[in-house]
Write a protein that holds these residues in place. Sequence first.
Motif, PDB file in Angstrom:
ATOM      1  N   PHE A 158       0.860  -1.009  -0.022  1.00  0.00           N
ATOM      2  CA  PHE A 158       0.181   0.027  -0.144  1.00  0.00           C
ATOM      3  C   PHE A 158       0.591   1.501  -0.352  1.00  0.00           C
ATOM      4  O   PHE A 158      -0.023   2.744  -0.186  1.00  0.00           O
ATOM      5  N   GLY A 159       2.023   0.897   0.164  1.00  0.00           N
ATOM      6  CA  GLY A 159       2.889   2.202  -0.175  1.00  0.00           C
ATOM      7  C   GLY A 159       2.936   2.564   1.627  1.00  0.00           C
ATOM      8  O   GLY A 159       2.637   2.512   2.581  1.00  0.00           O
ATOM      9  N   PRO A 160       4.514   4.247   1.376  1.00  0.00           N
ATOM     10  CA  PRO A 160       4.862   4.615   3.141  1.00  0.00           C
ATOM     11  C   PRO A 160       3.925   4.998   3.612  1.00  0.00           C
ATOM     12  O   PRO A 160       3.491   5.103   4.410  1.00  0.00           O
ATOM     13  N   ASP A 161       3.088   5.738   3.503  1.00  0.00           N
ATOM     14  CA  ASP A 161       1.784   6.267   4.220  1.00  0.00           C
ATOM     15  C   ASP A 161       0.674   5.087   5.085  1.00  0.00           C
ATOM     16  O   ASP A 161      -0.007   5.617   5.984  1.00  0.00           O
ATOM     17  N   PHE A 162       0.611   3.876   4.823  1.00  0.00           N
ATOM     18  CA  PHE A 162       0.364   2.748   5.642  1.00  0.00           C
ATOM     19  C   PHE A 162       1.159   2.588   7.143  1.00  0.00           C
ATOM     20  O   PHE A 162       2.465   2.232   6.475  1.00  0.00           O
ATOM     21  N   LYS A 163       0.722   3.054   7.555  1.00  0.00           N
ATOM     22  CA  LYS A 163       1.341   2.885   9.069  1.00  0.00           C
ATOM     23  C   LYS A 163       0.610   2.056   9.969  1.00  0.00           C
ATOM     24  O   LYS A 163      -0.083   2.094  10.520  1.00  0.00           O
ATOM     25  N   VAL A 164       1.446   0.940  10.745  1.00  0.00           N
ATOM     26  CA  VAL A 164       1.084  -0.145  11.501  1.00  0.00           C
ATOM     27  C   VAL A 164       0.928   0.465  12.802  1.00  0.00           C
ATOM     28  O   VAL A 164       0.038   0.023  13.367  1.00  0.00           O
ATOM     29  N   ALA A 165       1.929   1.605  13.137  1.00  0.00           N
ATOM     30  CA  ALA A 165       2.423   1.927  14.472  1.00  0.00           C
ATOM     31  C   ALA A 165       1.396   2.918  14.665  1.00  0.00           C
ATOM     32  O   ALA A 165       1.527   3.520  15.183  1.00  0.00           O
ATOM     33  N   HIS A 175       1.649   5.381  18.123  1.00  0.00           N
ATOM     34  CA  HIS A 175      -0.016   4.961  18.356  1.00  0.00           C
ATOM     35  C   HIS A 175      -0.618   3.996  17.536  1.00  0.00           C
ATOM     36  O   HIS A 175      -1.356   5.298  16.434  1.00  0.00           O
ATOM     37  N   PRO A 176      -1.127   2.693  17.433  1.00  0.00           N
ATOM     38  CA  PRO A 176      -1.532   2.539  16.092  1.00  0.00           C
ATOM     39  C   PRO A 176      -3.497   3.137  16.146  1.00  0.00           C
ATOM     40  O   PRO A 176      -3.546   2.769  17.110  1.00  0.00           O
ATOM     41  N   ALA A 177      -3.646   2.991  14.686  1.00  0.00           N
ATOM     42  CA  ALA A 177      -4.866   2.937  14.266  1.00  0.00           C
ATOM     43  C   ALA A 177      -5.603   1.993  14.554  1.00  0.00           C
ATOM     44  O   ALA A 177      -4.968   0.466  15.205  1.00  0.00           O
ATOM     45  N   TRP A 178      -6.852   1.505  14.059  1.00  0.00           N
ATOM     46  CA  TRP A 178      -7.535   0.402  13.780  1.00  0.00           C
ATOM     47  C   TRP A 178      -6.493  -1.055  13.271  1.00  0.00           C
ATOM     48  O   TRP A 178      -6.507  -1.925  14.082  1.00  0.00           O
ATOM     49  N   ALA A 179      -5.482  -0.849  11.983  1.00  0.00           N
ATOM     50  CA  ALA A 179      -5.124  -1.846  11.540  1.00  0.00           C
ATOM     51  C   ALA A 179      -4.074  -2.418  12.455  1.00  0.00           C
ATOM     52  O   ALA A 179      -3.947  -3.255  13.046  1.00  0.00           O
TER      53      ALA A 179
END
Length: 431
Positions: A216-223, A229-233
């Motif tokens: 998905f590219g670098p904008d997808f941040k698991v953390a 502070h992680p979002a829902w994913a």
Amino acid sequence: MIRAAWLLPFVSVLPLTARELPPLPAELSAYVLEPAPDTASPFLKKGDRIAICGDSITEQKLYSVLLESYLTASYPELEITCRQYGWSGEQAGGFLGRMKNDVLRFKPTVATTCYGMNDFRYVPYEDGIAAEYRKNQTAIVTVFQESGCRVVIGSPGIIDSVPHWVKSAAGTQQDLNLSLSRFRNINVEIAKAKNAAFADLYRPMLLADFNAEKQFGPDFKVAGKDGVHPAWAGQVIMAYGFLKGLGVDGNLGAVSYDETSGKATAANGHEVLTSIGGKITLRSTRLPFCPGPGATDKDDSIRAGMALVPFDDELNRFLFRVTSPKAESYTVTWGDQSRTYTAKDLAAGVNLAKDFDNNPLVPVFKKIWDAVSKKQEYETRQIKSIIHGPEGAADAEAAFALTEKARTPLEKAISEAKQPAEHAIMVTAVK
């Protein structure tokens, strides 16, 4: 409830416990992760009272709501209750100082802990900092165990960037993640030494972050967008780690339809009411985890987190099988959604919880979710604002008594949300 002989051998071939883990990709070879102990199943017991403890990531009330909602909806027979104790900025030593007053008074039988993110101080690994962390983590486990409470030690996760608000932070993102990996390994060692359970949050988050960036590219941040502070994913991945640490098996029910006789059978929290012309009407007291539809390519989506780890395959199996199929393929309709499967797939069994994201159990699950969210919101206020505020300073016991009166109806609302749900599965041969 009608039980079928095929159900037990069928579900046993699916992954139920931790497996031998493959090596990390070559790009992640710098990370040396000690083998983690598996949690013996069953770990949870009927009537368990779970204390969910941690820092600001816990106080976000995301993975904690996921945990409590899942355990309430998917394992209702265990009658598990939870309390959330997240505290922003907290380190293990800080929790150690308040756990008797805030947590042990409620006599938890299980505790999950999630410390390390603040403890490593956002600097490359230092022996002195690690030694302090080990001492405090070990002490927390000891205090819980001496009170008769079973412990699931959660490892810290990863970061996606060096946090800008920590003025003393030093090193690169990889430097800090390597430090966190060693803090994870400390928890593995403590779990083995103290005979405690272990929840590996680090490894699945590291792998998910690596794979998500490629997809998905670098904008997808698991953390999380702030790096910490992680979002829902990311929170789903944390919940996945904790549920594995709690020894959950993920067998959430099975339904079988015999096309020759027209009869259906069900097991594990599901009862067949009628089976007429391929329409199977069920009453379910156990729900799969069904948060509803969502994007799989956004880091603020629950569904994205579920897709990045084997959440459905390992923790969320509601299985449907057609025996003695006569046609080559069939359309299965559950609620407003339909999918077509080959006879071979249906004979082997398909996971409806995975394939139908907007199934008729979603609204029922949401009632539990909403009730859990309201209760956990109050629990933060109860402990942080009242017990550790002016009211608690003036008279702690009176403050606890008063806040428990306010919390009791919120917990009751969760129990009342656990109602049997009637729904139907329709199977039609494709001509």
